[in-house]
Structure formats: C-alpha cells, structure tokens
Design a protein around this motif. Structure first.
Motif, PDB file in Angstrom:
ATOM      1  N   THR A   1       0.868  -1.174   0.000  1.00 47.80           N
ATOM      2  CA  THR A   1       0.000   0.000   0.000  1.00 47.80           C
ATOM      3  C   THR A   1       0.905   1.223   0.000  1.00 47.80           C
ATOM      4  OG1 THR A   1      -1.693  -1.198   1.237  1.00 47.80           O
ATOM      5  CG2 THR A   1      -1.799   1.219   1.287  1.00 47.80           C
TER       6      THR A   1
ATOM      7  N   LYS B   1      -0.257   4.604  -0.406  1.00 50.99           N
ATOM      8  CA  LYS B   1      -0.875   5.746   0.271  1.00 50.99           C
ATOM      9  C   LYS B   1      -1.150   5.354   1.712  1.00 50.99           C
ATOM     10  CE  LYS B   1      -2.870   7.694  -3.876  1.00 50.99           C
ATOM     11  NZ  LYS B   1      -4.081   8.113  -4.583  1.00 50.99           N
TER      12      LYS B   1
ATOM     13  N   VAL C   1      -1.849   5.965   5.564  1.00 52.07           N
ATOM     14  CA  VAL C   1      -2.426   6.896   6.529  1.00 52.07           C
ATOM     15  C   VAL C   1      -1.530   6.877   7.760  1.00 52.07           C
ATOM     16  CG1 VAL C   1      -4.415   7.372   8.007  1.00 52.07           C
ATOM     17  CG2 VAL C   1      -4.756   6.520   5.674  1.00 52.07           C
TER      18      VAL C   1
ATOM     19  N   VAL D   1     -10.625   6.042  12.078  1.00 54.41           N
ATOM     20  CA  VAL D   1      -9.856   5.956  10.833  1.00 54.41           C
ATOM     21  C   VAL D   1      -9.657   4.500  10.419  1.00 54.41           C
ATOM     22  CG1 VAL D   1      -7.560   6.365   9.839  1.00 54.41           C
ATOM     23  CG2 VAL D   1      -8.706   8.178  11.099  1.00 54.41           C
ATOM     24  N   MET D   2      -9.308   3.635  11.370  1.00 59.28           N
ATOM     25  CA  MET D   2      -9.111   2.217  11.056  1.00 59.28           C
ATOM     26  C   MET D   2     -10.407   1.564  10.598  1.00 59.28           C
ATOM     27  SD  MET D   2      -6.573   0.811  14.007  1.00 59.28           S
ATOM     28  CE  MET D   2      -4.807   0.989  13.887  1.00 59.28           C
ATOM     29  N   THR D   3     -11.496   1.888  11.253  1.00 63.89           N
ATOM     30  CA  THR D   3     -12.788   1.314  10.887  1.00 63.89           C
ATOM     31  C   THR D   3     -13.217   1.790   9.508  1.00 63.89           C
ATOM     32  OG1 THR D   3     -13.445   1.188  13.210  1.00 63.89           O
ATOM     33  CG2 THR D   3     -15.212   1.110  11.579  1.00 63.89           C
ATOM     34  N   GLU D   4     -13.110   3.079   9.280  1.00 66.91           N
ATOM     35  CA  GLU D   4     -13.517   3.659   8.003  1.00 66.91           C
ATOM     36  C   GLU D   4     -12.640   3.166   6.851  1.00 66.91           C
ATOM     37  OE1 GLU D   4     -13.627   8.159   6.495  1.00 66.91           O
ATOM     38  OE2 GLU D   4     -14.791   7.799   8.326  1.00 66.91           O
ATOM     39  N   GLY D   5     -11.334   3.106   7.071  1.00 63.48           N
ATOM     40  CA  GLY D   5     -10.405   2.709   6.024  1.00 63.48           C
ATOM     41  C   GLY D   5     -10.234   1.208   5.883  1.00 63.48           C
ATOM     42  N   LYS D   6     -10.773   0.445   6.837  1.00 67.39           N
ATOM     43  CA  LYS D   6     -10.675  -1.017   6.847  1.00 67.39           C
ATOM     44  C   LYS D   6      -9.228  -1.501   6.794  1.00 67.39           C
ATOM     45  CE  LYS D   6     -15.250  -1.655   5.025  1.00 67.39           C
ATOM     46  NZ  LYS D   6     -16.109  -2.142   3.972  1.00 67.39           N
ATOM     47  N   PHE D   7      -8.381  -0.897   7.635  1.00 65.30           N
ATOM     48  CA  PHE D   7      -7.004  -1.357   7.785  1.00 65.30           C
ATOM     49  C   PHE D   7      -6.668  -1.440   9.262  1.00 65.30           C
ATOM     50  CE2 PHE D   7      -6.934   3.160   6.653  1.00 65.30           C
ATOM     51  CZ  PHE D   7      -6.333   3.710   7.751  1.00 65.30           C
TER      52      PHE D   7
ATOM     53  N   ILE E   1      -1.358   1.751  11.688  1.00 62.89           N
ATOM     54  CA  ILE E   1      -1.110   3.160  11.373  1.00 62.89           C
ATOM     55  C   ILE E   1       0.264   3.546  11.916  1.00 62.89           C
ATOM     56  CG2 ILE E   1      -1.838   5.550  11.685  1.00 62.89           C
ATOM     57  CD1 ILE E   1      -4.684   4.638  11.949  1.00 62.89           C
TER      58      ILE E   1
END
Length: 143
Positions: free
Chosen positions: A77, A79, A81, A95-101, A104
């Motif tokens: 990856t 890009k 975050v 951020v983790m939930t929204e980006g599904k990763f 960080i």
C-alpha cells in the motif's frame, strides 16, 4: 487518551523492509517477528509504503505463488495513513474502521516514532473499560 499513551506501554520499535525485497521475504519477516505489517522504507522518506498479511494473501490469490518472488513494492500500500503521538485513540479507531485497515504508522518530526495496530487499540480500550468498571464497583460499595 492519545497514541503516545499506547506507545509508552508497547514501545516504539518498528519493523521495516526495503521496497526491492521480495514478497516472500516480507512474509518470512512477518512470521519471524509475529507481527501483521511491515513499514516499507527506501531510506529517502520515513514511510514509502506498508505491507501487511492481507496484502500478501491478496497478491497470492490474484497472481499465484510466483508473486512471492516479486518485489514487494508491487503489492504494498503506497498511500499510507499516518498519525502523530497526540492523535486521540477514538480518532484512530474511526480511521481504522472507516479505512478497513489495521496498522497506522506514527510520524513525529518527519521520522517514524512507532506503529499502532488495531490490537493495541483494543487492548488499551479494554483496560480502560475494566478500570471504569472497577471504579463504579468501588463507588457503589462505599455508597
């Protein structure tokens, strides 16, 4: 609570790998260190990319086992975050939930200062909930 709170407990050690290494080498390093992601760095920037267990599974699924001999830069990856030490834990969770990763990198003053995983966040949050529960029990017992 912020990222620095977690890093003060778990430490700031970060495993890295160069982008010209193979996907198989990345998989081996992940296994040896028992971690879920490696920061990819060419040395020019603090973070060139990130390679995770998920990335490796996707690569093998899409391109077959021969992908393990390919440069990991092809599958990482790019890009990434990032956050800083003052980022609130609730913001990291969002951020983790929204980006599904699940990982960080933490960047401070242009350098890698650590990495936060979803496991770190969950462990920290559970400790908070246990402390709150105990405080309520103690309050009720003295009332």
């Amino acid at each position: 609570m912020d990222v620095n709170t977690i890093l003060s407990i778990k430490g700031r050690s970060v495993a890295t790998i160069e982008p010209d290494r193979t996907l198989g080498e990345a998989a081996k390093l992940l296994s040896e260190k028992r971690i879920g992601a490696l920061l990819v760095s060419s040395g020019k920037e603090p973070v060139t990319g990130i390679i995770s267990e998920r990335d490796i599974v996707r690569a093998i699924s899409a391109h077959g086992p021969g992908s393990l001999e390919q440069p990991l830069a092809r599958f990482m990856t790019e890009k990434v975050v990032t956050c800083n030490g003052r980022t609130a834990i609730v913001d990291i969770m969002a951020v983790m939930t929204e980006g599904k990763f699940r990982h960080i990198p933490v960047i401070e003053n242009g350098a890698v200062a650590g990495i936060i995983s979803i496991g770190d966040v969950v462990k920290h949050r559970l400790a908070e909930i246990e402390a709150e529960t105990q405080a309520i029990k103690d309050y009720i017992a003295t009332a």
